[in-house]
Design a protein around this motif. Structure first.
Motif, mmCIF file in Angstrom:
data_model
loop_
_atom_site.group_PDB
_atom_site.id
_atom_site.type_symbol
_atom_site.label_atom_id
_atom_site.label_comp_id
_atom_site.label_asym_id
_atom_site.label_seq_id
_atom_site.Cartn_x
_atom_site.Cartn_y
_atom_site.Cartn_z
ATOM 1 N N TYR A 154 0.838 -1.198 0.000
ATOM 2 C CA TYR A 154 0.000 0.000 0.000
ATOM 3 C C TYR A 154 0.876 1.253 0.000
ATOM 4 O O TYR A 154 0.648 2.191 -0.775
ATOM 5 C CB TYR A 154 -0.930 -0.006 1.219
ATOM 6 N N HIS A 178 1.895 7.010 -6.506
ATOM 7 C CA HIS A 178 0.761 7.866 -6.869
ATOM 8 C C HIS A 178 1.097 9.339 -6.571
ATOM 9 O O HIS A 178 0.851 10.218 -7.386
ATOM 10 C CB HIS A 178 -0.470 7.421 -6.067
ATOM 11 N N LEU A 179 1.707 9.565 -5.416
ATOM 12 C CA LEU A 179 2.020 10.945 -5.026
ATOM 13 C C LEU A 179 3.188 11.513 -5.819
ATOM 14 O O LEU A 179 3.180 12.689 -6.184
ATOM 15 C CB LEU A 179 2.304 11.023 -3.516
ATOM 16 N N ALA A 219 1.856 12.451 -9.052
ATOM 17 C CA ALA A 219 1.000 13.641 -8.901
ATOM 18 C C ALA A 219 1.847 14.914 -8.870
ATOM 19 O O ALA A 219 1.474 15.927 -9.466
ATOM 20 C CB ALA A 219 0.156 13.544 -7.626
ATOM 21 N N TRP A 264 2.799 15.550 -12.540
ATOM 22 C CA TRP A 264 1.672 15.953 -13.395
ATOM 23 C C TRP A 264 1.161 17.347 -13.013
ATOM 24 O O TRP A 264 1.084 18.258 -13.834
ATOM 25 C CB TRP A 264 0.553 14.905 -13.318
ATOM 26 N N THR A 265 0.838 17.510 -11.731
ATOM 27 C CA THR A 265 0.238 18.781 -11.308
ATOM 28 C C THR A 265 1.294 19.889 -11.293
ATOM 29 O O THR A 265 1.054 20.987 -11.817
ATOM 30 C CB THR A 265 -0.432 18.615 -9.926
ATOM 31 N N GLN A 294 -0.060 7.399 -12.659
ATOM 32 C CA GLN A 294 -1.148 7.957 -11.863
ATOM 33 C C GLN A 294 -2.441 7.146 -12.027
ATOM 34 O O GLN A 294 -3.112 6.817 -11.064
ATOM 35 C CB GLN A 294 -1.401 9.374 -12.404
ATOM 36 N N GLY A 314 -3.769 4.762 -9.243
ATOM 37 C CA GLY A 314 -5.069 5.262 -8.776
ATOM 38 C C GLY A 314 -6.123 4.160 -8.828
ATOM 39 O O GLY A 314 -6.887 3.969 -7.873
ATOM 40 N N ALA A 341 -8.018 2.565 -5.694
ATOM 41 C CA ALA A 341 -9.486 2.550 -5.640
ATOM 42 C C ALA A 341 -9.980 1.115 -5.425
ATOM 43 O O ALA A 341 -10.914 0.880 -4.644
ATOM 44 C CB ALA A 341 -10.064 3.126 -6.926
ATOM 45 N N MET A 400 -9.648 0.164 -1.911
ATOM 46 C CA MET A 400 -10.617 0.842 -1.043
ATOM 47 C C MET A 400 -12.022 0.262 -1.223
ATOM 48 O O MET A 400 -12.738 0.026 -0.275
ATOM 49 C CB MET A 400 -10.610 2.313 -1.451
ATOM 50 N N LYS A 458 -12.730 11.348 -9.304
ATOM 51 C CA LYS A 458 -11.430 11.133 -9.962
ATOM 52 C C LYS A 458 -11.631 10.617 -11.393
ATOM 53 O O LYS A 458 -10.953 11.068 -12.315
ATOM 54 C CB LYS A 458 -10.614 10.082 -9.195
ATOM 55 N N PHE A 498 -7.626 17.202 -9.028
ATOM 56 C CA PHE A 498 -7.260 15.810 -8.746
ATOM 57 C C PHE A 498 -6.648 15.720 -7.338
ATOM 58 O O PHE A 498 -6.934 14.786 -6.590
ATOM 59 C CB PHE A 498 -6.194 15.330 -9.736
ATOM 60 N N GLY A 518 -8.057 13.943 -4.143
ATOM 61 C CA GLY A 518 -7.174 12.953 -3.502
ATOM 62 C C GLY A 518 -7.132 13.154 -1.991
ATOM 63 O O GLY A 518 -7.294 12.208 -1.216
ATOM 64 N N PHE A 577 -10.075 11.948 0.220
ATOM 65 C CA PHE A 577 -10.243 10.561 0.676
ATOM 66 C C PHE A 577 -9.999 10.490 2.186
ATOM 67 O O PHE A 577 -10.627 9.733 2.895
ATOM 68 C CB PHE A 577 -9.256 9.630 -0.042
ATOM 69 N N ARG A 578 -9.017 11.282 2.666
ATOM 70 C CA ARG A 578 -8.704 11.259 4.105
ATOM 71 C C ARG A 578 -9.581 12.200 4.901
ATOM 72 O O ARG A 578 -9.964 11.919 6.020
ATOM 73 C CB ARG A 578 -7.255 11.691 4.335
HETATM 74 C C1 HEM Z 1 -3.326 13.284 -12.398
HETATM 75 C C2 HEM Z 1 -4.164 12.576 -11.699
HETATM 76 C C3 HEM Z 1 -4.188 12.388 -10.191
HETATM 77 C C4 HEM Z 1 -3.637 13.144 -9.176
HETATM 78 C C5 HEM Z 1 -2.839 14.431 -9.318
HETATM 79 C C6 HEM Z 1 -3.967 12.465 -7.923
HETATM 80 C C7 HEM Z 1 -3.585 12.908 -6.666
HETATM 81 C C8 HEM Z 1 -3.879 12.272 -5.471
HETATM 82 C C9 HEM Z 1 -3.489 12.725 -4.138
HETATM 83 C C10 HEM Z 1 -2.689 13.991 -3.814
HETATM 84 C C11 HEM Z 1 -3.968 11.819 -3.232
HETATM 85 C C12 HEM Z 1 -3.864 11.916 -1.698
HETATM 86 C C13 HEM Z 1 -3.046 10.799 -1.117
HETATM 87 C C14 HEM Z 1 -3.060 10.783 0.386
HETATM 88 O O1 HEM Z 1 -4.117 10.818 1.031
HETATM 89 O O2 HEM Z 1 -1.975 10.732 0.979
HETATM 90 C C15 HEM Z 1 -4.662 10.801 -3.979
HETATM 91 C C16 HEM Z 1 -5.283 9.709 -3.422
HETATM 92 C C17 HEM Z 1 -6.024 8.796 -4.123
HETATM 93 N N1 HEM Z 1 -6.219 8.763 -5.510
HETATM 94 FE FE1 HEM Z 1 -5.432 10.001 -6.870
HETATM 95 N N2 HEM Z 1 -4.714 11.337 -8.202
HETATM 96 C C18 HEM Z 1 -4.868 11.261 -9.574
HETATM 97 C C19 HEM Z 1 -5.549 10.298 -10.283
HETATM 98 C C20 HEM Z 1 -6.267 9.272 -9.728
HETATM 99 C C21 HEM Z 1 -7.064 8.318 -10.467
HETATM 100 C C22 HEM Z 1 -7.229 8.274 -11.986
HETATM 101 C C23 HEM Z 1 -7.626 7.496 -9.562
HETATM 102 C C24 HEM Z 1 -8.554 6.345 -9.892
HETATM 103 C C25 HEM Z 1 -9.764 6.296 -9.478
HETATM 104 C C26 HEM Z 1 -7.172 7.904 -8.234
HETATM 105 C C27 HEM Z 1 -7.503 7.292 -7.030
HETATM 106 C C28 HEM Z 1 -7.044 7.668 -5.783
HETATM 107 C C29 HEM Z 1 -7.374 6.964 -4.539
HETATM 108 C C30 HEM Z 1 -8.257 5.741 -4.378
HETATM 109 C C31 HEM Z 1 -6.732 7.677 -3.498
HETATM 110 C C32 HEM Z 1 -6.799 7.374 -1.993
HETATM 111 C C33 HEM Z 1 -5.578 6.587 -1.557
HETATM 112 C C34 HEM Z 1 -5.588 6.290 -0.076
HETATM 113 O O3 HEM Z 1 -5.573 7.208 0.750
HETATM 114 O O4 HEM Z 1 -5.567 5.089 0.257
HETATM 115 N N3 HEM Z 1 -6.339 8.991 -8.388
HETATM 116 N N4 HEM Z 1 -4.590 11.093 -5.341
#
Ligand code: HEM
Length: 147
Positions: free
Chosen positions: A2, A9-10, A13, A16-17, A58, A62, A66, A69, A90, A134, A138, A141-142
């Motif tokens: 995890y 993912h970060l 991000a 990208w961002t 990403q 992502g 998901a 979760m 998302k 995004f 993200g 979620f928390r």
């Molecule tokens: C350019 C695209 C994206 C960016 C910039 C982005 C950014 C982020 C950020 C900053 C977090 C917070 C992580 C944390 O709580 O520490 C996050 C969490 C998450 N993102 Fe993305 N995300 C992107 C695309 C996606 C996509 C396409 C999905 C698919 C559905 C996705 C699913 C998730 C999930 C499920 C979490 C929660 C993870 C967790 O806390 O367990 N993301 N994202």
């Protein structure tokens, strides 16, 4: 596992961002002032090499996060399940990003001229705003902002 997924993912991000914020706030104003498609194409060709892999990472991480979760993808579209709200948000942002990116890549960039620079700006600005959204989704979620 995890931790590794979240880290990737970060990292993706930030690329990208962060890259889009630099493009929209630093490069684009210079390009528009100089009316120089070459300046924009120069940044694009360099950024694309890490920006596109970052977007792919990403999306892959992502989807895995998901799935971790909410294991049943059919539940991602069930609004009665609060966890589906940020996941759907998302996916919606991703769909809009892909439409803009494909249109820019296939239609606008191949025919970029001084005249079409404004059209390109109208792709860069929404994609940048969406890239920030995004991150906001993200974080939600928390924090539970979207539940
Ligand atoms: C350019 C695209 C994206 C960016 C910039 C982005 C950014 C982020 C950020 C900053 C977090 C917070 C992580 C944390 O709580 O520490 C996050 C969490 C998450 N993102 Fe993305 N995300 C992107 C695309 C996606 C996509 C396409 C999905 C698919 C559905 C996705 C699913 C998730 C999930 C499920 C979490 C929660 C993870 C967790 O806390 O367990 N993301 N994202």
């Amino acid at each position: 596992m995890y931790g590794a997924l979240l880290l990737l993912h970060l990292l993706a991000a930030t690329i990208w961002t962060g890259g889009h914020i630099v493009l929209a706030t630093v490069v684009l104003p210079k390009v528009l002032k100089a009316r120089s498609p070459a300046l924009l194409l120069d940044f694009e060709s360099g950024y694309e090499r890490i920006g596109m892999p970052a977007l792919i990472v990403q999306i892959a991480t992502g989807l895995m996060l998901a799935h971790r979760m909410v294991p049943d993808p059919a539940q991602w579209f069930n609004l009665a399940n609060p966890l589906s709200h940020p996941i759907l948000a998302k996916l919606g942002l991703l769909a809009i990003t892909l439409v803009f990116a494909l249109h820019a890549r296939l239609r606008v960039i191949p025919n970029l001229t001084e005249k079409t620079l404004t059209t390109m700006a109208w792709h860069i600005i929404p994609v940048t705003v969406i890239s920030v959204l995004f991150v906001v989704v993200g974080v939600s979620f928390r924090t539970g902002w979207l539940y």
